[in-house]
Write a protein that holds these residues in place. Structure first.
Motif, PDB file in Angstrom:
ATOM      1  N   CYS A  77       8.451   2.612   7.600  1.00 55.73           N
ATOM      2  CA  CYS A  77       8.401   0.947   7.818  1.00 55.73           C
ATOM      3  C   CYS A  77       9.688   0.705   8.360  1.00 55.73           C
ATOM      4  O   CYS A  77       9.538  -0.490   9.023  1.00 55.73           O
ATOM      5  CB  CYS A  77       8.316   0.013   6.767  1.00 55.73           C
ATOM      6  SG  CYS A  77       6.547   0.277   5.864  1.00 55.73           S
ATOM      7  N   PRO A 125       1.549   1.140   6.694  1.00 52.96           N
ATOM      8  CA  PRO A 125       2.000   2.489   5.430  1.00 52.96           C
ATOM      9  C   PRO A 125       0.172   2.261   4.566  1.00 52.96           C
ATOM     10  O   PRO A 125       0.944   1.962   3.630  1.00 52.96           O
ATOM     11  CB  PRO A 125       2.726   1.289   4.639  1.00 52.96           C
ATOM     12  CG  PRO A 125       2.749  -0.398   5.189  1.00 52.96           C
ATOM     13  CD  PRO A 125       1.747  -0.081   6.322  1.00 52.96           C
ATOM     14  N   ILE A 179       5.254  -3.810  10.327  1.00 55.38           N
ATOM     15  CA  ILE A 179       4.084  -2.860   9.209  1.00 55.38           C
ATOM     16  C   ILE A 179       2.979  -4.060   9.234  1.00 55.38           C
ATOM     17  O   ILE A 179       2.725  -5.616   9.232  1.00 55.38           O
ATOM     18  CB  ILE A 179       4.934  -3.282   8.567  1.00 55.38           C
ATOM     19  CG1 ILE A 179       5.764  -4.066   8.222  1.00 55.38           C
ATOM     20  CG2 ILE A 179       6.430  -2.100   9.203  1.00 55.38           C
ATOM     21  CD1 ILE A 179       6.745  -4.016   6.642  1.00 55.38           C
TER      22      ILE A 179
END
Ligand code: PXL
Length: 281
Positions: free
Chosen positions: A137, A113, A143
């Motif tokens: 996500c 991210p 992630i």
């Protein structure tokens, strides 16, 4: 997987033409690991946005779904979808759709991210961008936020490290509650000597290497690309994190041998032989 056992990944990031991040890192690192790497460039920039003025930015939002649709028509499949820097909320929406279109039961989705560091969102991102990134996500298997991104995803206050083990555990638990994804938190350090990444394997597992007190642009992409490479080579998550930490560290050390400029990124090329060795040990 291809009939010769080679894994195929699609990397969905911008291409910053100068500055060693996003696709100019993901493609060579994954290729050097023996993984076929396809790309969906989300934008073309003359440089990344961290430390340069006046960069060009050609938005490729309109191309994302037609590329995916063409691949679907050609029955091309992927072992992993690896997403990084996305330039807008609209791109987040389209990449969510692209994942829905391309993912099979055998496809691993890894979302980095990319949006912030050192307590601040990168240039160009509106304050509600983390909320949008959180939706992406939710679609991931893994992630890979840094601590700042984790705080933005969870709407928690950020502070510089060192961190306590209970703070890291609390962040990891918060990230794990976002969705099905296993979180891998980068930029973790408990003292001035070591730095690395942490994940939850029952309890918190931390993988550290000697801390180098210089900050270079693009190290998050170097880490995540090596992580994806190691996962595609069939290594367990803990080992993949250990290798990604060491590859990132080696890249920084190689950079320091020259006269480095922080915004020019790291000499990951010189660490590729070490990556190969670690992957094949
Ligand atoms: O390394 C992350 C990254 C990727 N792409 C662009 C960026 C950044 C970070 O600043 O600006 C365009």
């Amino acid at each position: 997987m291809l009939s010769n056992g080679q894994k195929r990944v699609v990397a969905i990031h911008d291409i910053s033409c100068f500055g060693k991040c996003s696709l100019t890192v993901a493609l060579p690192v994954l290729s050097a690991a023996g993984v076929e790497t396809c790309a969906i460039p989300t934008a073309v920039l003359s440089t990344h946005t961290g430390g340069f003025q006046g960069y060009t930015f050609r938005d490729l939002t309109e191309d994302i779904l037609p590329i995916v649709q063409h691949w679907k028509d050609q029955k091309i499949t992927f072992d992993a979808i690896y997403t990084g820097y996305l330039g807008s909320t609209e791109q987040v929406d389209l990449v969510c759709q692209a994942i829905d279109m391309l993912k099979t039961e055998n496809t691993l989705v890894i979302v980095d991210p990319v949006m912030a560091d050192f307590g601040r969102l990168y240039a160009n991102f509106a304050p509600d961008f983390p909320k949008q990134m959180r939706r992406l996500c939710e679609k991931a298997d893994y992630i890979v936020p840094n601590i700042t991104e984790a705080c933005f995803l969870l709407d928690r206050p950020y502070h510089d490290g060192p961190y306590t083990p209970s703070e890291i555990e609390s962040l990891l638990q918060g990230l794990a509650a976002i969705g099905p994804a296993s979180p891998i938190l980068t930029g973790v350090y408990y003292d001035a000597r070591e730095l690395g990444a942490a994940c939850l394997e029952g309890s918190v597992q931390t993988y550290l290497g000697g801390k180098i007190d210089v900050i270079f642009h693009g190290t998050g992409d170097v880490f995540a690309s090596a992580l994806v490479a190691a996962l595609m080579r069939g290594l367990p998550c803990g080992k993949a994190i250990e290798i990604a930490v060491e590859f990132t560290r080696q890249s920084i050390l190689k950079t320091l041998e020259a006269n480095p400029e922080r915004r020019y990124g790291v000499n990951f090329e010189a660490a590729l032989p070490a990556l190969w060795q670690m992957l094949n040990a």
